[in-house]
Design an enzyme around this catalytic site. Structure first.
Site, short mmCIF file in Angstrom:
data_model
loop_
_atom_site.label_atom_id
_atom_site.label_comp_id
_atom_site.label_asym_id
_atom_site.label_seq_id
_atom_site.Cartn_x
_atom_site.Cartn_y
_atom_site.Cartn_z
N LYS A 125 0.86 -1.19 0.00
CA LYS A 125 0.00 0.00 0.00
C LYS A 125 0.89 1.23 0.00
CE LYS A 125 -4.46 0.95 0.25
NZ LYS A 125 -5.60 0.10 -0.14
N ASP A 165 -6.98 4.24 -4.68
CA ASP A 165 -7.64 4.06 -3.38
C ASP A 165 -8.33 5.41 -3.13
OD1 ASP A 165 -7.69 2.05 -0.94
OD2 ASP A 165 -7.39 4.01 -0.03
O1 2IT Z 1 -8.01 -1.53 -0.88
C1 2IT Z 1 -7.91 -2.04 -2.00
O2 2IT Z 1 -8.03 -3.26 -2.17
C2 2IT Z 1 -7.62 -1.16 -3.14
N1 2IT Z 1 -7.51 0.04 -2.94
C3 2IT Z 1 -7.42 -1.74 -4.51
C4 2IT Z 1 -6.02 -2.17 -4.71
C5 2IT Z 1 -5.67 -2.59 -6.11
O3 2IT Z 1 -4.49 -2.93 -6.30
O4 2IT Z 1 -6.52 -2.61 -6.99
#
Ligand code: 2IT
Length: 445
Positions: A125, A165
């Site tokens: 993340k 996100d």
């Molecule tokens: O919290 C999540 O799963 C997302 N923000 C999507 C992450 C993604 O790599 O599509």
């Protein structure tokens, strides 16, 4: 043998002032500690210590110029949490609340979520404390360029693949990808959530909301119930709430609320027309971060400075941000006869709210299971990019549906209690954990 209190006290000592990370870790460790203690290989491998420590964390300075010509400084991060199952994968969050601790919680959750999707994805993340509220398009462009100038050193299509996100949607992914291509001179699937004409996947924009409704549909079926006619409360009005409102309506439910930081909308007609859904997107893209104008536009009620959980509904779907539904909210929902609570935001409910809901034996879908559809379709976008082809809407949607059903089955397999109650929290944590832990054992250290 691990003891919960001892392990958690040690983790808190090692990660001071990171309450969200500790909250997420405690929930997982509580669920899995017996599974770990029953398996000497896990204990011997120090699996709990290793799975709660990110592989690495990058923190960097992001300098950019605002529309007044003033220099602004933000902090950017990428947390590469665990790559036992595949490249680090997870979104980028641009929000004033972003700290290293909040991104560690999200990267940790992402690791188990990605494991549940059945796809070969590790967990990561990133993001920044940059606040998009009130920023012009040009300011967002300049910020994204500067952010990617640093981030590009740490990512790659086979290493770490970020996505959107909160605060990062199609526009931001475009600006970020544009800068990546300027610096790396290559077209690769290094980001997901890309635009349709430049490598993106159909259904990715809708996927988190759609997936959470597919998951909820399985929950409802498992309880001999149906979606038809259910009154639904949704919070938020962005990328996730939008897809959720659409799919809930398509499945025959009536979405009566959406919300923003300024309050919530009560729309007794239902948030159920293409016009209303398109308006949610337009509101979000305006960068004002307020939901009130919806009430005027569609003749609905606006209740300022309150949360939608006070409305009498059958199903509640937090779709905004962590800890947005607290114990008082949970008590109100239960007093009003709520039948299902499905976290569509990551860790949308506080720990005491979750405990209360579980103790009431109300089916509760945790975020890492219910909202996994977004990252799942990101995984499908990576597959399409690698094969240099694109699947039809029907193909992607069918794969998403299959994945959500499989996550639901994993929860039933690992979470069904002796009285028949399906504890989806425990089920998701155990299923997600086992796959990562077994891969870590296979890979050595
Ligand atoms: O919290 C999540 O799963 C997302 N923000 C999507 C992450 C993604 O790599 O599509």
């Amino acid at each position: 043998m691990y003891r919960l209190d001892e392990f958690m006290a040690d983790l808190e000592r090692k990660n001071p002032a990171e309450p969200e990370f500790i909250q997420a870790a405690r929930e997982v460790v509580e669920s899995i500690i017996d599974v770990v203690n029953d398996n000497p290989a896990y204990v011997h491998a120090k699996i709990l210590e290793r799975i709660t420590e990110p592989d690495r964390v990058y923190s960097f300075k992001v300098e950019w110029e605002d529309d007044n010509g003033d220099v602004q400084v933000n902090r950017g991060y990428r947390v590469q949490f665990n790559n036992a199952l595949g490249p680090y994968k997870g979104g980028l969050r641009f929000h004033a609340s972003v700290t290293l601790g909040s991104l560690k919680f999200l990267g940790f959750e992402q690791t188990f979520k990605n494991s549940l999707t059945t796809l070969p994805l590790g967990g990561g993340k990133g993001g920044s404390d940059f606040n998009p509220r009130g920023k012009s398009d040009n300011e967002i462009l300049r910020f994204c360029r500067s952010f990617m100038t640093e981030l590009q050193k740490y990512i790659g299509p086979n290493t770490d693949v970020p996505a959107g996100d909160i605060g990062v949607g199609a526009r931001e992914i475009g600006y970020l990808y544009g800068q990546y291509k300027r610096l790396q001179a290559e077209n690769t699937g290094v980001l997901t959530g890309k635009g349709r004409s430049w490598g993106g996947s159909l259904i990715r924009p809708e996927a988190t909301g759609f997936g959470s409704m597919y998951f909820a549909e399985e929950m409802v079926k498992a309880h001999g119930d149906t979606f038809e006619g259910k009154r639904v409360a949704i919070s938020g009005f962005g990328n996730v709430a939008w897809g959720a409102a659409m799919k809930a309506s398509m499945l025959g439910a009536k979405v009566v609320t959406i919300s923003g930081p300024d309050g919530y909308i009560l729309d007794e007609e239902g948030v159920n027309t293409p016009e209303k859904w398109a308006y949610m997107v337009a509101l979000r893209n305006s960068n004002n971060d307020v939901v009130a104008p919806y009430a005027k536009r569609f003749n609905a009620k606006f209740i300022p400075n309150r949360k939608p959980w006070e409305v009498k509904v059958d199903m509640a779907f937090p779709c905004a941000i962590q800890n947005e539904l607290n114990l008082d909210d949970a008590k109100t929902l239960v007093a009003n006869g709520v039948k299902y609570v499905v976290e569509t935001s990551n860790m949308g409910c506080t720990a005491d709210a979750v405990t209360f809901i579980l103790n009431q034996k109300i089916p509760f879908g945790p975020g890492k299971a219910a909202n996994a559809g977004g990252v799942a379709v990101s995984g499908l976008e990576m597959s399409q990019n690698a094969m240099k082809l694109s699947w039809s809407e029907e193909e992607v949607d069918a794969k998403l549906h299959t994945i959500m059903k499989s996550i639901h089955s994993s929860c039933i397999e690992h979470g069904t209690e002796s009285d028949g109650y399906i504890n989806y929290v425990r089920g998701a944590n155990i299923a997600g954990f086992k796959k990562v832990a077994d891969a870590m054992l296979d890979l050595g250290y």
